[in-house]
Design an enzyme around this catalytic site. Structure first.
Site, mmCIF file in Angstrom:
data_model
loop_
_atom_site.group_PDB
_atom_site.id
_atom_site.type_symbol
_atom_site.label_atom_id
_atom_site.label_comp_id
_atom_site.label_asym_id
_atom_site.label_seq_id
_atom_site.Cartn_x
_atom_site.Cartn_y
_atom_site.Cartn_z
ATOM 1 N N GLU A 1 -5.378 -4.912 10.418
ATOM 2 C CA GLU A 1 -4.356 -3.881 10.613
ATOM 3 C C GLU A 1 -4.621 -3.141 11.924
ATOM 4 O O GLU A 1 -5.403 -2.187 11.941
ATOM 5 C CB GLU A 1 -4.394 -2.875 9.460
ATOM 6 C CG GLU A 1 -4.067 -3.472 8.111
ATOM 7 C CD GLU A 1 -3.441 -2.441 7.183
ATOM 8 O OE1 GLU A 1 -2.397 -2.737 6.600
ATOM 9 O OE2 GLU A 1 -3.983 -1.319 7.073
ATOM 10 N N SER B 1 3.508 -2.178 10.302
ATOM 11 C CA SER B 1 4.960 -2.261 10.534
ATOM 12 C C SER B 1 5.554 -3.623 10.183
ATOM 13 O O SER B 1 6.444 -4.113 10.886
ATOM 14 C CB SER B 1 5.307 -1.850 11.972
ATOM 15 O OG SER B 1 4.926 -0.505 12.201
ATOM 16 N N HIS C 1 -9.424 1.230 4.739
ATOM 17 C CA HIS C 1 -8.160 1.426 5.459
ATOM 18 C C HIS C 1 -8.396 2.365 6.646
ATOM 19 O O HIS C 1 -9.160 3.319 6.541
ATOM 20 C CB HIS C 1 -7.094 2.000 4.521
ATOM 21 C CG HIS C 1 -5.732 1.941 5.125
ATOM 22 N ND1 HIS C 1 -5.301 2.867 6.046
ATOM 23 C CD2 HIS C 1 -4.734 1.039 4.999
ATOM 24 C CE1 HIS C 1 -4.081 2.533 6.447
ATOM 25 N NE2 HIS C 1 -3.714 1.430 5.825
ATOM 26 N N ASN D 1 0.880 -1.166 0.000
ATOM 27 C CA ASN D 1 0.000 0.000 0.000
ATOM 28 C C ASN D 1 0.917 1.215 0.000
ATOM 29 O O ASN D 1 1.494 1.565 1.024
ATOM 30 C CB ASN D 1 -0.895 -0.024 1.250
ATOM 31 C CG ASN D 1 -1.751 1.225 1.359
ATOM 32 O OD1 ASN D 1 -1.768 2.059 0.451
ATOM 33 N ND2 ASN D 1 -2.453 1.366 2.470
ATOM 34 N N GLY E 1 2.622 2.301 10.774
ATOM 35 C CA GLY E 1 3.558 3.418 10.637
ATOM 36 C C GLY E 1 4.267 3.785 11.932
ATOM 37 O O GLY E 1 4.901 4.824 12.021
ATOM 38 N N GLU F 1 -6.699 4.704 7.798
ATOM 39 C CA GLU F 1 -6.435 6.124 7.543
ATOM 40 C C GLU F 1 -7.668 6.785 6.939
ATOM 41 O O GLU F 1 -7.977 7.944 7.238
ATOM 42 C CB GLU F 1 -5.200 6.274 6.635
ATOM 43 C CG GLU F 1 -3.930 6.030 7.440
ATOM 44 C CD GLU F 1 -2.771 5.456 6.661
ATOM 45 O OE1 GLU F 1 -2.772 5.505 5.421
ATOM 46 O OE2 GLU F 1 -1.842 4.927 7.322
ATOM 47 N N GLY G 1 2.946 -1.143 4.233
ATOM 48 C CA GLY G 1 2.993 0.287 3.957
ATOM 49 C C GLY G 1 4.418 0.728 3.655
ATOM 50 O O GLY G 1 4.933 0.524 2.552
ATOM 51 N N GLY G 2 5.081 1.301 4.651
ATOM 52 C CA GLY G 2 6.410 1.893 4.453
ATOM 53 C C GLY G 2 7.403 0.989 3.730
ATOM 54 O O GLY G 2 8.125 1.441 2.832
ATOM 55 N N LYS H 1 0.198 4.220 -0.321
ATOM 56 C CA LYS H 1 -0.433 5.420 0.250
ATOM 57 C C LYS H 1 -0.173 6.615 -0.687
ATOM 58 O O LYS H 1 -0.120 6.428 -1.901
ATOM 59 C CB LYS H 1 0.049 5.636 1.693
ATOM 60 C CG LYS H 1 -0.135 4.341 2.524
ATOM 61 C CD LYS H 1 0.069 4.510 3.999
ATOM 62 C CE LYS H 1 -0.148 3.156 4.679
ATOM 63 N NZ LYS H 1 -0.045 3.235 6.132
HETATM 64 P P1 13P Z 1 3.122 0.355 7.652
HETATM 65 O O1 13P Z 1 3.623 -0.938 7.060
HETATM 66 O O2 13P Z 1 3.852 1.560 7.169
HETATM 67 O O3 13P Z 1 2.993 0.266 9.141
HETATM 68 O O4 13P Z 1 1.615 0.552 7.089
HETATM 69 C C1 13P Z 1 0.731 -0.499 7.159
HETATM 70 C C2 13P Z 1 -0.473 -0.152 6.374
HETATM 71 O O5 13P Z 1 -1.209 0.757 6.733
HETATM 72 C C3 13P Z 1 -0.729 -0.906 5.155
HETATM 73 O O6 13P Z 1 -2.000 -0.644 4.658
#
Ligand code: 13P
Length: 258
Positions: A171, A217, A99, A9, A177, A101, A238-239, A11
């Protein structure tokens, strides 16, 4: 029996050229790992504007491409929205929905997530539907209550009968994050709960073949122990999906985890 799935993802990251380059690097890297076909599913989740370039770069590689949201509507006067059919037309195979967010920053409620999931499947995309609790709920011992409610209101409300192709992502918001990952045991507990609730609703056979991804993470150094858990079928990253080496290391962990 469940093919592991690793989805990135991205983002709100990556311009078009950067997205194309990252997709090429991942496609080449997956080929170097011996290819994913029949062993795992690998999905890239770029922002809308980079999606056609990513889909083009990924064409023929077997990689999937996910939108990060879609409208619950098909067409019409919905300024700023993008429909499932438009995403599919641009080359998407999957779509990330609900998600945290979007739920937290944009106020998306379960009922809207449910309508989007239904529109996505009807439009030919596989939804990756996100669930998960914030820290105060976990600290209050309410994680399973909360996730159970999300299952009812964002999945069961959309699909009275078993939704073929639905993918669930657990999640925990406190792990997104933050660098704080759920321990494999914490994640496994919730994954097992999700699978058992889905089994009660849609039948154990459907639940046994449905992928439940962990997100929050996930990094190259913790992916293998998470993916080794019996009810964790891969990750939503994510990251670590923004750098090809990190993402490929996580794909490698999924290929060998079970
Ligand atoms: P991180 O892997 O950056 O923690 O993000 C997870 C996420 O929100 C994937 O959708």
């Amino acid at each position: 029996m469940r093919l592991p799935l690793v989805a990135g993802n991205w983002k709100m990251n990556k311009r078009i050229a950067e997205g194309r380059a990252l997709a090429r690097a991942v496609a080449e890297g997956v080929a170097r790992l011996g290819g994913a076909r029949g062993r795992a599913e690998v999905v890239l989740g770029p922002p809308y504007l980079a999606l056609p370039a990513v889909a083009e770069a990924a064409a023929g590689s077997g990689l999937g491409v996910a939108g990060q949201d879609c409208s619950p509507e098909k067409d019409g006067a919905f300024t700023g929205e993008v429909s499932a059919a438009m995403l599919k037309d641009a080359g998407a195979t999957h779509v990330i929905l609900g998600h945290s967010e979007r739920r937290e920053l944009l106020g998306e409620a379960d009922a809207l997530v449910a309508r989007k999931a239904s529109a996505a499947l009807a439009g030919g995309l596989l939804p990756i539907l996100c669930l998960g609790e914030a820290l105060p709920l976990r600290q209050a011992g309410k994680t399973l209550d909360h996730v159970g409610r999300q299952i009812r209101e964002s999945i069961l409300a959309a699909f009275p009968s078993p939704p073929e192709g639905l993918i669930v992502a657990y999640e925990p918001i406190w792990a997104i994050g933050t660098g704080v990952t759920a321990t494999p045991a914490q994640a496994q507990e919730v994954h097992a709960f999700i699978r058992s609730r889905l089994g009660e609703i849609y039948g154990v056979d459907w639940a046994a073949k449905t992928r439940i991804l962990y997100g929050g993470s996930v990094k190259p150094d913790n992916a293998a122990e998470l993916f080794a858990q019996p009810d964790i079928d891969g990750g939503l990253i994510g990251g670590a999906s923004l750098k090809s080496e990190d993402f490929l290391a996580i794909v490698g962990a999924a290929l060998t985890a079970r």
